[in-house]
Structures are given as structure tokens and as C-alpha cells.
Scaffold this motif. Structure first.
Motif, short mmCIF file in Angstrom:
data_model
loop_
_atom_site.label_atom_id
_atom_site.label_comp_id
_atom_site.label_asym_id
_atom_site.label_seq_id
_atom_site.Cartn_x
_atom_site.Cartn_y
_atom_site.Cartn_z
N GLU A 1 -4.83 -0.74 -7.23
CA GLU A 1 -4.99 -2.17 -6.95
C GLU A 1 -3.66 -2.79 -6.54
O GLU A 1 -2.61 -2.47 -7.07
N GLN A 2 -3.74 -3.70 -5.58
CA GLN A 2 -2.57 -4.40 -5.07
C GLN A 2 -2.78 -5.91 -5.25
O GLN A 2 -3.90 -6.38 -5.45
N PHE B 1 0.82 -1.22 0.00
CA PHE B 1 0.00 0.00 0.00
C PHE B 1 0.85 1.27 0.00
O PHE B 1 0.37 2.33 0.38
N GLU B 2 2.09 1.19 -0.41
CA GLU B 2 2.98 2.35 -0.39
C GLU B 2 2.83 3.13 -1.70
O GLU B 2 3.07 2.60 -2.78
N VAL B 3 2.43 4.38 -1.58
CA VAL B 3 2.32 5.29 -2.71
C VAL B 3 2.87 6.64 -2.26
O VAL B 3 2.95 6.92 -1.05
N PRO B 4 3.27 7.52 -3.19
CA PRO B 4 3.77 8.85 -2.79
C PRO B 4 2.72 9.62 -1.99
O PRO B 4 1.54 9.61 -2.31
N ALA C 1 -8.75 -1.16 -5.53
CA ALA C 1 -8.23 0.17 -5.19
C ALA C 1 -9.07 0.80 -4.08
O ALA C 1 -10.26 0.52 -3.95
N THR C 2 -8.42 1.65 -3.31
CA THR C 2 -9.10 2.36 -2.24
C THR C 2 -8.59 3.79 -2.17
O THR C 2 -7.54 4.11 -2.73
N THR C 3 -9.32 4.64 -1.52
CA THR C 3 -8.95 6.05 -1.40
C THR C 3 -8.91 6.44 0.07
O THR C 3 -9.68 5.90 0.89
#
Length: 437
Positions: A110-111, A63-66, A134-136
Motif C-alpha cells: 500500500e502507498q 511504487f519503488e520496491v526491490p 496494494a498491487t502485484t
């Protein structure tokens, strides 16, 4: 009969399909809140259940994103079980603490989640990769903290500052060391900005405001040498805390007075819901002016210059004693030849024209004519016009000066011709120049 058997077979297939669907692993994703404050944890749980057991631990997504800080607290992964349709399913649950670093909506794409479980009928390992949808995450900022820059939201924040050197007068080359230890609770230490910014080596350090110059002393300059910042994080009972340590050494480059200014940091207290401010006092330091260094006398350089002087004197004496007696007659002959040349007479005419000496100009031109060069028609016309304007027409001084300028211009023109012209052996007489004509 055939229709009856077809119906029975179809019913069996439907039952087997429903059993197979009931035996598929179940992936469940839940969160505790719809919105979260910037810098505070967003709790996200991923639960995996299988009808048997998993011989290998599942590979969870990161779940790592900028813009997000993802942390796994202690005991974030734990076994779970659940009764499904009268049977006990076993699985694993992982809890993520996700800290948004900025306000707004951040989308986690999506992961992939990979598991291996035992088939209840064949007892074989069944690998399976499931796509986590995907989630927000929606992050907000308290109304009272919207004007903060940088944005620091925490339960507590403290800074300890230490100085090394600078209490007494420094010398060039001495160091002033400024250290900060910032402690924060309720959020990650990554939200703490650098407070000791370093400048280029040609300028005073940024934290000294380039050294404020006083009325009586010049501004001292320092070269900054920052150390790498050390950032640590701790998690205690689900609450994140951390610390950031900064150290910069400033080396004195020149004498004078410099001011390391105060450092002010504002942050928002989530418990009191108010903005608090921390001010770290600066320091004024004095650097002694370095003594004027005298360049030491180089013995070899002195000996070299003495030898050059002696050699020059010897060369001049030898030239005067031995060379000049032999060269003097030739030099005299060259001078006499020049004096007898038409070019020398022409140069004399130019000098007389510059001095506006009409009689001297006549004499010089007569000598030049006797040596083979007679004046051109343009020069004769200019001299005649000058004599007429000066003696017969009674012209003013300005008009005479203009005529002299014309004569000088004609002489310069004839000089260029004279340089490339051979002397003739037949002398011509200077025509009579009557200024009264």
C-alpha cells in the motif's frame, strides 16, 4: 405530526450524505496488461479527480520496491477532466513505467497519495491522504531465454571495444587500457552486467586469466585499476534505451607474456525471438624483463666495515702483546690444577671406556682413586663382570660390548655425583680388580 417531521429530517440527512459521498475525490488505478516480460515496461496509471480543482499538485506514491525499476517518462503527469453526474471534475493522471528485474510475482505494498482540493461550498482548502491499495506485478521470461545467465532481454544490443597499449612490447610499469561501451535498446542499461571484473592486486587481472604462461617465457602479472562504470538511460517515444561504459587500466608488474581473454555475452532479441552472442577478442601482450639492478656500494658502509676490521686487529694484537704474557702463567697453573684433579682422571676413564681399553681404564681409575675418589661398588661389579666374561668365560664380542655399555653408564652416573662432591684430602687406594675372579 412528530413522526412526519422525523421522517422528513431523516430523508434530508440521507440526501446530504449521498451528496457528500458524491463530492469526495475519486482515485482510479488501472494497468494495460496482466503480465509483462522481464525488463519490459508495466504501464500503471493513477488518476485523481476532484469536484472543483487542486490548488497544489498532488503527492503521488513512488511504487519503488526491490526488484523493480520505476521510471516516469516525459509528460508522465498530465491534467484530465471527466463528466460525473452532469458535472465536470478536474484532476491529474500519472503514468508509471515499471520494469521488473526478475521473473515471478512482485507485490507493491500500500502507498499513500496526498492531495489538496477546494471545497465547492466553503471554497476552503481540504487536505486529504488516500491509501492506494496494494498491487502485484507478474513478470515472465520467454521460453527461449530461460537458460540465459545473466538475463538480458532487449530489442538491440551492441558493444564497442577499444585497446590502448599492448601492440608493442611493454616495460614494467606500462599500462594496457581496455574500454567497453555497451549500448542497449528496449530496456534499461541496468540489466547489463559488469564485463571487466577486477581481481586483487596480488594476482593478474581477472580479464587476463592470470596470464597464461608459455613454454619459453614466464607469465607477466598486471595490477588492475578500474574506473567507475558510467550508466546512462534515455527515453524516446516511450521506448527506453541506455548505455554502460567500463574502463580498466592494467599496470604491468613483472616481465613475461600475458593473455587477456575473449569476452562473450549472450542476450535474447525480443524482435527475432532468438538468442544472440557477442564475442570481444582478447589481446596477448609481452612485457620485457626488467634489468637486474645492482645494489650500489654504500661508501659509509664500506668505511664502517674497514674501521671494524682495523679495530679488531688492534684489539687482538694488544691482547697478544700485553695481556697474554701476564695471563699465560695463570692459565698454565689452572691447566696443571685441572690435570691433577680427580675430575680430569674421571674424564680420562670415560674416554678409555668409550674406546673399550680395559688397561687404560684401570690406569685412569687408579689415578682418580689416588686423587680422592674411589670407584663405587656398582662400577667395580661391572668391571669384574666384564673381566670374567672376556677372559674366563670367553664371551662373544656382543656380550662384551653390552658390559662396556654398563660400565659407561656407571661412569656417567658417578660423574654427576663427582661434580657436586668435595675432594677429600685422604687418598684411598684402588682395590685390586682381578678380572679372573
Amino acid at each position: 405530526m412528530m413522526r412526519l417531521w422525523s421522517a422528513i429530517i431523516g430523508l434530508c440527512i440521507c440526501c446530504l450524505a449521498s451528496v457528500a459521498n458524491a463530492q469526495d475525490p475519486k482515485i482510479d488505478i488501472t494497468s494495460e496488461q496482466d503480465e509483462v516480460t522481464v525488463g519490459q515496461p508495466y504501464m500503471l496509471r493513477v488518476k485523481v479527480l476532484v469536484p472543483s480543482f487542486m490548488p497544489k499538485p498532488p503527492v503521488f506514491p513512488t511504487f519503488e520496491v526491490p526488484g523493480l525499476i520505476v521510471r516516469l517518462p516525459e509528460r508522465s503527469t498530465s491534467p484530465v477532466s471527466e463528466r460525473i453526474e452532469g458535472e465536470t471534475w478536474a484532476g491529474v493522471q500519472r503514468t508509471y513505467r515499471i520494469y521488473p528485474m526478475q521473473a515471478g510475482v512482485t507485490e507493491i505494498p500500500e502507498q499513500q497519495l496526498s492531495i489538496v482540493y477546494k471545497d465547492t461550498q466553503t471554497n476552503e482548502d481540504v487536505p486529504l491522504t488516500v491509501t492506494v491499495p496494494a498491487t502485484t506485478i507478474t513478470a515472465t521470461v520467454p521460453e527461449g531465454a530461460s537458460a540465459l545467465d545473466p538475463l538480458i532481454l532487449a530489442n538491440g544490443l551492441s558493444i564497442e571495444q577499444t585497446w590502448q597499449g599492448g601492440e608493442e612490447e611493454l616495460s614494467v610499469g606500462d599500462a594496457v587500457v581496455r574500454s567497453l561501451e555497451i549500448s542497449i535498446s528496449g530496456t534499461s542499461a541496468l540489466f547489463i552486467p559488469p564485463l571487466l571484473e577486477s581481481a586483487s592486486s596480488e594476482e593478474p587481472p581477472a580479464s587476463s586469466a592470470e596470464g597464461e604462461e608459455t613454454e619459453t617465457e614466464s607469465a607477466a602479472t598486471f595490477a588492475p585499476y578500474p574506473e567507475d562504470a558510467v550508466v546512462t538511460e534515455t527515453m524516446e517515444r516511450g521506448v527506453m534505451s541506455g548505455a554502460r561504459t567500463e574502463t580498466v587500466s592494467y599496470i604491468a608488474q613483472s616481465g613475461g607474456t600475458a593473455v587477456f581473454p575473449d569476452i562473450t555475452l549472450q542476450w535474447y532479441n525480443l524482435e527475432s525471438e532468438e538468442i544472440e552472442e557477442i564475442t570481444l577478442p582478447g589481446l596477448t601482450v609481452t612485457v620485457a624483463q626488467p634489468p637486474q639492478e645492482r645494489t650500489p656500494i654504500d661508501r659509509q658502509t664500506v668505511i664502517l666495515w674497514v674501521l671494524i676490521f682495523v679495530l679488531t686487529v688492534v684489539v687482538v694484537w694488544v691482547a697478544y702483546r700485553f695481556v697474554y704474557p701476564f695471563a699465560r702463567p695463570r692459565l698454565q697453573r689452572l691447566q696443571e690444577r685441572y690435570d691433577a684433579s680427580a675430575f680430569a682422571a674421571h674424564r680420562l676413564a670415560e674416554k678409555k671406556a668409550a674406546a673399550q681399553d680395559l688397561n687404560g681404564l684401570f690406569v685412569a681409575l687408579k689415578q682418580r682413586s689416588a686423587r680422592g675418589i674411589a670407584p663405587g661398588e656398582d662400577l667395580e661389579a661391572a668391571i669384574t663382570a666384564l673381566g670374567r666374561a672376556k677372559y674366563r668365560d670367553g664371551a662373544e664380542q656382543g656380550a662384551s660390548s653390552q658390559q662396556w655399555q654398563i660400565i659407561r653408564s656407571k661412569l656417567r652416573k658417578e660423574r654427576r655425583t663427582l661434580i657436586f662432591r668435595h675432594h677429600t684430602s685422604t687418598a684411598t687406594k684402588l682395590p685390586t680388580l682381578n678380572p679372573f675372579i
